[in-house]
Design an enzyme around this catalytic site. Structure first.
Site, PDB file in Angstrom:
ATOM      1  CG  PHE A 160      -1.972   0.959   1.214  1.00 44.83           C
ATOM      2  CD1 PHE A 160      -3.265   1.079   0.687  1.00 44.83           C
ATOM      3  CD2 PHE A 160      -1.839   2.005   2.192  1.00 44.83           C
ATOM      4  CE1 PHE A 160      -4.276   1.645   0.998  1.00 44.83           C
ATOM      5  CE2 PHE A 160      -2.729   2.945   2.365  1.00 44.83           C
ATOM      6  CZ  PHE A 160      -3.941   3.117   1.713  1.00 44.83           C
ATOM      7  NE  ARG A 209      -6.859   5.247  10.804  1.00 44.09           N
ATOM      8  CZ  ARG A 209      -7.047   6.084   9.958  1.00 44.09           C
ATOM      9  NH1 ARG A 209      -8.176   7.004  10.060  1.00 44.09           N
ATOM     10  NH2 ARG A 209      -6.129   6.771   9.224  1.00 44.09           N
ATOM     11  CD  GLU A 224      -3.066   0.809   8.786  1.00 43.29           C
ATOM     12  OE1 GLU A 224      -4.507   0.855   8.900  1.00 43.29           O
ATOM     13  OE2 GLU A 224      -2.629  -0.448   8.633  1.00 43.29           O
TER      14      GLU A 224
END
Length: 391
Positions: free
Chosen positions: A132, A250, A371
């Site tokens: 990512f 998350r 994150e």
């Protein structure tokens, strides 16, 4: 893991309880006492762990059932339970599983059927390594500040720019890259694009070493050409895709922190029982009992927030931004406190390389940053609260 009473909570179903036992048994058998150590070759270890997770069928939980997964759609409670039980035994195993989910998450949640068929089956078996690619040298928490550009060139995009602190950088088979495609200014001008690792113009500029051994890298894109068909969703929808993906994953960061915290409590409890001070076990001292009580309370509070957020998402909520932010914030900060307490109870051994508390201390620190740093989570919670309350 000594306390598993939370598995009886109404947030979880029997299938989740079975999954927790399965992953716990698998991790205990594979890593025994040394899951936090002996990572002399992190890349090779990641490949071996990914293959083992694939063979055990655990990583199938990271993709939808239509492409080899377990659930029709990503089940956040399952993702959280897996990360919690892997993190209890091995920070690197948690990392490997997490990145299979996060790295392919935008494709699972927003990709076309062709994109999903091309990338998800291999991800779910562990044969493909996912990544990512969001963070840049000058754009981390402020996603709207991304400067990497993807310019249309016929039926291709030409991507130019840099990404940094990219997990699985250098070992991934494909990257979901967020770049500016120019539909509008700021957040509305970003798109998510799948970039195979072998694409000309993509260079791994630097491998980044951190205090816990994880594969991270800085990437450079120099007119890296990929077909427009590799764009996920509509042009300009990248910010929504990034936030929607993080909305799912998350809470799982909090679950990993919870696994670390549970291991810290178990290690500290065992140490307090066997270590004598002034003729009696440490566990008999009121001060140490207070420390253990605070650790246990923090762990239960974190677990409640995590599985509340995961359950809410699994019930079909479109967004759980507030719930996930609370879960991630509280669990990571609480785990930092718990692990610091474990180090204190261990004394000198707690800062000795090769001890579990020392490894946990290195593992937990990054979770308060990636994150969405803790400070950003507070902003998210406050802004959501203000938007939902009447002046």
């Amino acid at each position: 893991m000594s306390d598993q009473s939370y598995l009886a909570w109404p947030f979880l179903e029997d299938s989740h309880r079975s999954l927790a036992r399965e992953v716990s048994d698998w991790a205990a058998a594979r890593f025994e006492a040394d899951g936090f150590y002996d990572h002399a070759d992190v890349d090779a270890d990641c490949a071996a762990i990914r293959a083992a997770l694939g063979e055990a069928g655990i990583v199938r939980n990271a993709v939808p059932a239509a492409f080899g997964g377990i659930h029709e759609r990503l089940d956040v409670r399952s993702l959280c339970l897996i990360r919690e039980h892997l993190a209890y035994r091995s920070g690197l195993a948690d990392f490997v599983f997490a990145m299979q989910g996060l790295g392919s998450g935008a494709i699972s949640l927003f990709g076309s059927s062709d994109q999903q068929q091309a990338w998800l089956p291999g991800t779910g078996t562990g044969k493909l390594c996912a990544a990512f690619a969001l963070t840049e040298p000058d754009a981390g928490s402020d996603v709207a500040a991304i400067s990497t550009r993807a310019e249309l060139d016929g039926d291709h995009y030409a991507i130019s720019g840099e990404k940094t602190f990219i997990s699985n950088g250098g070992i991934a088979d494909f990257y979901v890259v967020f770049a500016r495609t120019g539909e509008a200014d700021g957040a509305r001008g970003l798109s998510a694009i799948i970039v195979p690792a072998t694409t000309p113009g993509l260079e791994v500029v630097e491998r980044i070493e951190t205090i816990a051994p994880h594969p991270l890298a800085r990437l450079r894109f120099d007119k890296c050409r990929v077909p427009v068909t590799h764009r996920i969703g509509e042009g300009g929808s990248g910010f929504r895709i990034a936030m929607g993906t993080l909305d799912v994953f998350r809470s799982t960061v909090g679950a990993a922190a919870l696994g670390f915290a549970r291991r810290a409590l178990d290690e500290a409890t065992a140490r307090a029982r066997r270590r004598n001070l002034f003729g009696a076990p440490l566990a008999d001292l009121p001060g140490v009992q207070t420390q253990l009580a605070e650790m246990a309370m923090d762990i239960d509070a974190a677990a409640l927030l995590i599985y509340r957020a995961a359950w809410t998402k699994d019930q079909g909520a479109a967004r759980v931004t507030r719930e996930a932010a609370m879960a991630k914030l509280y669990a990571t900060e609480a785990a930092q406190r718990a692990i610091d307490t474990a180090v204190q109870i261990f004394g000198g051994l707690g800062v000795t390389k090769g001890s579990v508390p020392e490894a946990l201390y290195r593992e937990i620190r990054a979770l308060r940053i990636y994150e969405g740093a803790s400070e950003v989570q507070k902003l998210v919670i406050a802004r959501t609260h203000l938007a939902e309350t009447t002046p």
